[in-house]
Scaffold this motif. Structure first.
Motif, PDB file in Angstrom:
ATOM      1  N   ARG A 100      53.045  10.863  50.480  1.00 12.39           N
ATOM      2  CA  ARG A 100      52.077   9.870  50.015  1.00 12.39           C
ATOM      3  C   ARG A 100      52.407   8.473  50.524  1.00 12.39           C
ATOM      4  NH1 ARG A 100      51.048   9.656  43.686  1.00 12.39           N
ATOM      5  NH2 ARG A 100      50.597  11.840  44.207  1.00 12.39           N
ATOM      6  N   SER A 101      53.702   8.128  50.570  1.00  5.01           N
ATOM      7  CA  SER A 101      54.096   6.793  51.025  1.00  5.01           C
ATOM      8  C   SER A 101      53.656   6.537  52.467  1.00  5.01           C
ATOM      9  CB  SER A 101      55.611   6.617  50.898  1.00  5.01           C
ATOM     10  OG  SER A 101      56.291   7.600  51.662  1.00  5.01           O
ATOM     11  N   ARG A 102      53.746   7.580  53.306  1.00  5.64           N
ATOM     12  CA  ARG A 102      53.332   7.413  54.695  1.00  5.64           C
ATOM     13  C   ARG A 102      51.816   7.331  54.805  1.00  5.64           C
ATOM     14  NH1 ARG A 102      55.294  10.867  60.008  1.00  5.64           N
ATOM     15  NH2 ARG A 102      54.132   9.588  61.508  1.00  5.64           N
ATOM     16  N   LEU A 103      51.099   8.143  54.043  1.00  5.87           N
ATOM     17  CA  LEU A 103      49.644   8.059  54.042  1.00  5.87           C
ATOM     18  C   LEU A 103      49.192   6.645  53.693  1.00  5.87           C
ATOM     19  CD1 LEU A 103      48.777  11.351  52.092  1.00  5.87           C
ATOM     20  CD2 LEU A 103      48.326  10.927  54.521  1.00  5.87           C
ATOM     21  N   ARG A 104      49.772   6.116  52.646  1.00  9.74           N
ATOM     22  CA  ARG A 104      49.350   4.784  52.187  1.00  9.74           C
ATOM     23  C   ARG A 104      49.695   3.721  53.212  1.00  9.74           C
ATOM     24  NH1 ARG A 104      50.761   3.594  46.132  1.00  9.74           N
ATOM     25  NH2 ARG A 104      49.208   5.272  46.037  1.00  9.74           N
ATOM     26  N   HIS A 105      50.924   3.794  53.785  1.00 13.40           N
ATOM     27  CA  HIS A 105      51.354   2.775  54.751  1.00 13.40           C
ATOM     28  C   HIS A 105      50.460   2.768  55.990  1.00 13.40           C
ATOM     29  CE1 HIS A 105      53.885   0.365  57.387  1.00 13.40           C
ATOM     30  NE2 HIS A 105      53.869   1.370  58.261  1.00 13.40           N
ATOM     31  N   LEU A 107      47.410   4.155  56.523  1.00 11.67           N
ATOM     32  CA  LEU A 107      45.999   3.846  56.278  1.00 11.67           C
ATOM     33  C   LEU A 107      45.813   2.360  55.968  1.00 11.67           C
ATOM     34  CD1 LEU A 107      44.905   7.007  54.261  1.00 11.67           C
ATOM     35  CD2 LEU A 107      44.109   6.325  56.537  1.00 11.67           C
ATOM     36  N   THR A 108      46.779   1.749  55.321  1.00 10.67           N
ATOM     37  CA  THR A 108      46.726   0.301  55.091  1.00 10.67           C
ATOM     38  C   THR A 108      46.814  -0.450  56.412  1.00 10.67           C
ATOM     39  OG1 THR A 108      47.744   0.530  52.905  1.00 10.67           O
ATOM     40  CG2 THR A 108      47.837  -1.647  53.934  1.00 10.67           C
ATOM     41  N   ARG A 122      40.562   5.921  50.421  1.00 12.60           N
ATOM     42  CA  ARG A 122      41.418   5.491  49.304  1.00 12.60           C
ATOM     43  C   ARG A 122      42.047   6.696  48.612  1.00 12.60           C
ATOM     44  NH1 ARG A 122      41.883   0.809  46.626  1.00 12.60           N
ATOM     45  NH2 ARG A 122      40.040  -0.034  47.714  1.00 12.60           N
ATOM     46  N   GLU A 123      41.246   7.743  48.382  1.00 17.20           N
ATOM     47  CA  GLU A 123      41.791   8.949  47.746  1.00 17.20           C
ATOM     48  C   GLU A 123      42.834   9.617  48.644  1.00 17.20           C
ATOM     49  OE1 GLU A 123      38.644   8.186  47.967  1.00 17.20           O
ATOM     50  OE2 GLU A 123      37.992   7.952  45.868  1.00 17.20           O
ATOM     51  N   MET A 124      42.593   9.578  49.955  1.00 17.02           N
ATOM     52  CA  MET A 124      43.566  10.142  50.888  1.00 17.02           C
ATOM     53  C   MET A 124      44.864   9.346  50.855  1.00 17.02           C
ATOM     54  SD  MET A 124      43.054  10.955  54.961  1.00 17.02           S
ATOM     55  CE  MET A 124      44.096  12.190  55.750  1.00 17.02           C
ATOM     56  N   ALA A 125      44.765   8.035  50.807  1.00 17.95           N
ATOM     57  CA  ALA A 125      45.963   7.191  50.734  1.00 17.95           C
ATOM     58  C   ALA A 125      46.766   7.470  49.472  1.00 17.95           C
ATOM     59  CB  ALA A 125      45.566   5.714  50.799  1.00 17.95           C
ATOM     60  N   ASP A 126      46.092   7.898  48.420  1.00 16.41           N
ATOM     61  CA  ASP A 126      46.778   8.237  47.167  1.00 16.41           C
ATOM     62  C   ASP A 126      47.320   9.668  47.174  1.00 16.41           C
ATOM     63  OD1 ASP A 126      46.302   5.733  46.100  1.00 16.41           O
ATOM     64  OD2 ASP A 126      44.432   6.332  45.123  1.00 16.41           O
ATOM     65  N   GLY A 127      47.070  10.393  48.283  1.00 14.67           N
ATOM     66  CA  GLY A 127      47.561  11.765  48.360  1.00 14.67           C
ATOM     67  C   GLY A 127      46.811  12.729  47.467  1.00 14.67           C
ATOM     68  N   THR A 131      41.120  15.796  48.099  1.00 12.50           N
ATOM     69  CA  THR A 131      40.716  15.090  49.315  1.00 12.50           C
ATOM     70  C   THR A 131      41.461  15.617  50.527  1.00 12.50           C
ATOM     71  OG1 THR A 131      40.251  13.084  48.032  1.00 12.50           O
ATOM     72  CG2 THR A 131      40.554  12.823  50.406  1.00 12.50           C
ATOM     73  N   MET A 132      42.768  15.847  50.378  1.00 11.48           N
ATOM     74  CA  MET A 132      43.553  16.359  51.509  1.00 11.48           C
ATOM     75  C   MET A 132      43.061  17.737  51.938  1.00 11.48           C
ATOM     76  SD  MET A 132      45.595  13.966  52.345  1.00 11.48           S
ATOM     77  CE  MET A 132      46.718  14.824  53.455  1.00 11.48           C
ATOM     78  N   LYS A 133      42.720  18.585  50.980  1.00  8.86           N
ATOM     79  CA  LYS A 133      42.190  19.909  51.326  1.00  8.86           C
ATOM     80  C   LYS A 133      40.846  19.781  52.038  1.00  8.86           C
ATOM     81  CE  LYS A 133      44.462  22.495  47.606  1.00  8.86           C
ATOM     82  NZ  LYS A 133      44.255  23.264  46.342  1.00  8.86           N
ATOM     83  N   HIS A 134      40.009  18.844  51.565  1.00 12.88           N
ATOM     84  CA  HIS A 134      38.719  18.615  52.214  1.00 12.88           C
ATOM     85  C   HIS A 134      38.913  18.172  53.657  1.00 12.88           C
ATOM     86  CE1 HIS A 134      34.783  16.899  53.119  1.00 12.88           C
ATOM     87  NE2 HIS A 134      35.377  15.749  53.366  1.00 12.88           N
ATOM     88  N   VAL A 135      39.833  17.238  53.892  1.00  8.37           N
ATOM     89  CA  VAL A 135      40.073  16.740  55.248  1.00  8.37           C
ATOM     90  C   VAL A 135      40.635  17.858  56.128  1.00  8.37           C
ATOM     91  CG1 VAL A 135      41.408  15.111  56.637  1.00  8.37           C
ATOM     92  CG2 VAL A 135      40.394  14.358  54.487  1.00  8.37           C
ATOM     93  N   GLY A 136      41.600  18.618  55.594  1.00  5.49           N
ATOM     94  CA  GLY A 136      42.179  19.706  56.365  1.00  5.49           C
ATOM     95  C   GLY A 136      41.148  20.738  56.774  1.00  5.49           C
ATOM     96  N   GLU A 137      40.272  21.125  55.858  1.00  9.41           N
ATOM     97  CA  GLU A 137      39.233  22.106  56.164  1.00  9.41           C
ATOM     98  C   GLU A 137      38.227  21.546  57.167  1.00  9.41           C
ATOM     99  OE1 GLU A 137      37.147  25.606  56.294  1.00  9.41           O
ATOM    100  OE2 GLU A 137      39.168  25.164  55.558  1.00  9.41           O
ATOM    101  N   LEU A 138      37.919  20.263  57.040  1.00 12.66           N
ATOM    102  CA  LEU A 138      36.973  19.638  57.964  1.00 12.66           C
ATOM    103  C   LEU A 138      37.548  19.602  59.376  1.00 12.66           C
ATOM    104  CD1 LEU A 138      34.309  18.197  58.425  1.00 12.66           C
ATOM    105  CD2 LEU A 138      35.367  16.064  57.629  1.00 12.66           C
ATOM    106  N   VAL A 139      38.821  19.231  59.492  1.00 13.33           N
ATOM    107  CA  VAL A 139      39.464  19.214  60.811  1.00 13.33           C
ATOM    108  C   VAL A 139      39.503  20.626  61.390  1.00 13.33           C
ATOM    109  CG1 VAL A 139      41.622  18.780  62.044  1.00 13.33           C
ATOM    110  CG2 VAL A 139      40.844  17.158  60.315  1.00 13.33           C
TER     111      VAL A 139
END
Length: 363
Positions: A100-105, A107-108, A122-127, A131-139
């Motif tokens: 989560r720390s890397r996602l936030r850093h 994306l900021t 924002r939801e992705m930055a919060d881990g 949201t992460m499953k949605h992004v993974g499936e979309l990719v």
């Protein structure tokens, strides 16, 4: 401009990636989808992908995803995880496991350069797991439409490039590898590699004893890009040479001729032999074929021999190498066209046709 300082010991660790990296190809293909770069080479691909995304109901979702991959600018390093990956699933698993720390850093950091991020950034930055499953499936679904169908072209171009660089090292010595990349995009002088990059700021890096990997990319057509992470090898992507007309001509207004082996052919002779037949549209040694398919040399040789026995591939010895190429009958089978061409014996008399198909299917 990116500037890499390499000491003598660093030069001993410069290498070429063993195969295409599917996650980097996803990134660069999303860049291409948002631009008009390389119109003659990639407009047919863009049109086919956009039609396929529309049919799958993914146009809007992929447009949102593409905001994470702005062409000609910074995009987060966590989107290209892993080194020497050969399959997208492993890369997606690593992406989903980003702390989560890397996602936030990252994306900021991205938000400093771009005004518009995906609505779920924002939801992705919060881990957020959903949201992460949605992004993974979309990719994953985007990869299946925009990258996977063209993997045969990608592998062949990569294998040819790797063989070309290997020949330079074998003929002229390891010291000529970096100078061989000299172009308007890259220059090597006095222990410094200068790389033209769309990065918004100039940066200098000391490789510092780490491995430096050159990663040719099929969908990279303009500027190289670099991943410099203190915990990972330095990765420098660069464009692969392309042949005009690599994309197959469409057979109708809405459906391009599908690249790579047809599904019914794959079911008939198996995916490995179908991929072998697809790859041999030009002469390749057993070693080059193995690199193109991501197989061991004995496995590639075995598949080529099986197809040769069926009259679909010709093989001949040239010096210490055996060179393979698809026959007219093999091309007709691959393209689903009827043929009346006789099977020409190669090293031995071809068996009757019914025996040929039995041999193709016996492994």
């Amino acid at each position: 401009m990116l500037r890499f300082h390499l000491a003598t010991e660093d030069l001993l660790r410069v290498r070429l990636a063993p195969g295409p990296h599917p996650i980097w190809e996803i990134s660069y293909s999303l860049h291409l989808l948002q631009t008009r770069e390389a119109v003659l080479l990639f407009d047919p691909w863009r049109q086919a992908v956009r039609r396929a995304l529309a049919r799958a109901g993914l146009s809007r979702a992929v447009a949102e995803l593409a905001r994470l991959y702005p062409p000609g600018d910074y995009w987060p390093d966590f989107l290209t995880p892993g080194d020497d990956l050969t399959d997208p699933e492993s890369g997606l698993d690593l992406l989903m496991a980003t702390p989560r720390s890397r996602l936030r850093h990252e994306l900021t950091l991205m938000a400093r350069y771009h005004r518009v991020l995906p609505s779920w950034a924002r939801e992705m930055a919060d881990g957020d797991l959903t949201t992460m499953k949605h992004v993974g499936e979309l990719v994953r679904r985007y990869h299946d439409i925009a990258v996977a169908p063209y993997s045969g072209h990608l592998r062949r171009a990569f294998a040819a490039e790797r063989a070309r660089r290997a020949d330079i090292v074998l003929d002229h010595g390891a010291g000529q590898l970096l100078p061989s990349y000299a172009s308007p995009l890259m220059s090597w002088h006095d222990g410094v590699l200068d790389v033209s990059s769309p990065c918004p700021v100039d940066a200098e890096f000391h490789v510092g004893g780490r491995t430096m990997t050159f990663l040719p990319s099929f969908f990279c057509v303009n500027h190289p890009s670099a991943l410099v992470d203190q915990e990972r090898p330095v990765t420098l992507t660069c464009p692969l040479p392309h042949e005009l007309g690599w994309f197959p001509r469409p057979t109708g207004p809405d459906s391009p001729l599908p690249p790579g082996p047809r599904r019914d052919l794959t079911r008939l002779i198996g995916p490995a032999r179908a991929a072998t037949l697809d790859a041999l549209d030009h002469a390749m040694t057993t070693t080059q074929l193995a690199l193109a398919l991501g197989l061991s040399a004995p496995s590639a040789s075995r598949h080529a021999a099986t197809l040769r026995d069926a009259g679909l591939v010709d093989s001949e010895r040239r010096g210490q190498s055996v060179v393979h190429i698809r026959t007219a009958m093999g091309t007709s089978l691959l393209e689903g066209r009827p043929t009346t061409a006789a099977v020409r014996p190669t090293h031995r008399t071809a068996p009757p046709r019914t025996a040929q198909w039995a041999r193709v299917n016996e492994l």
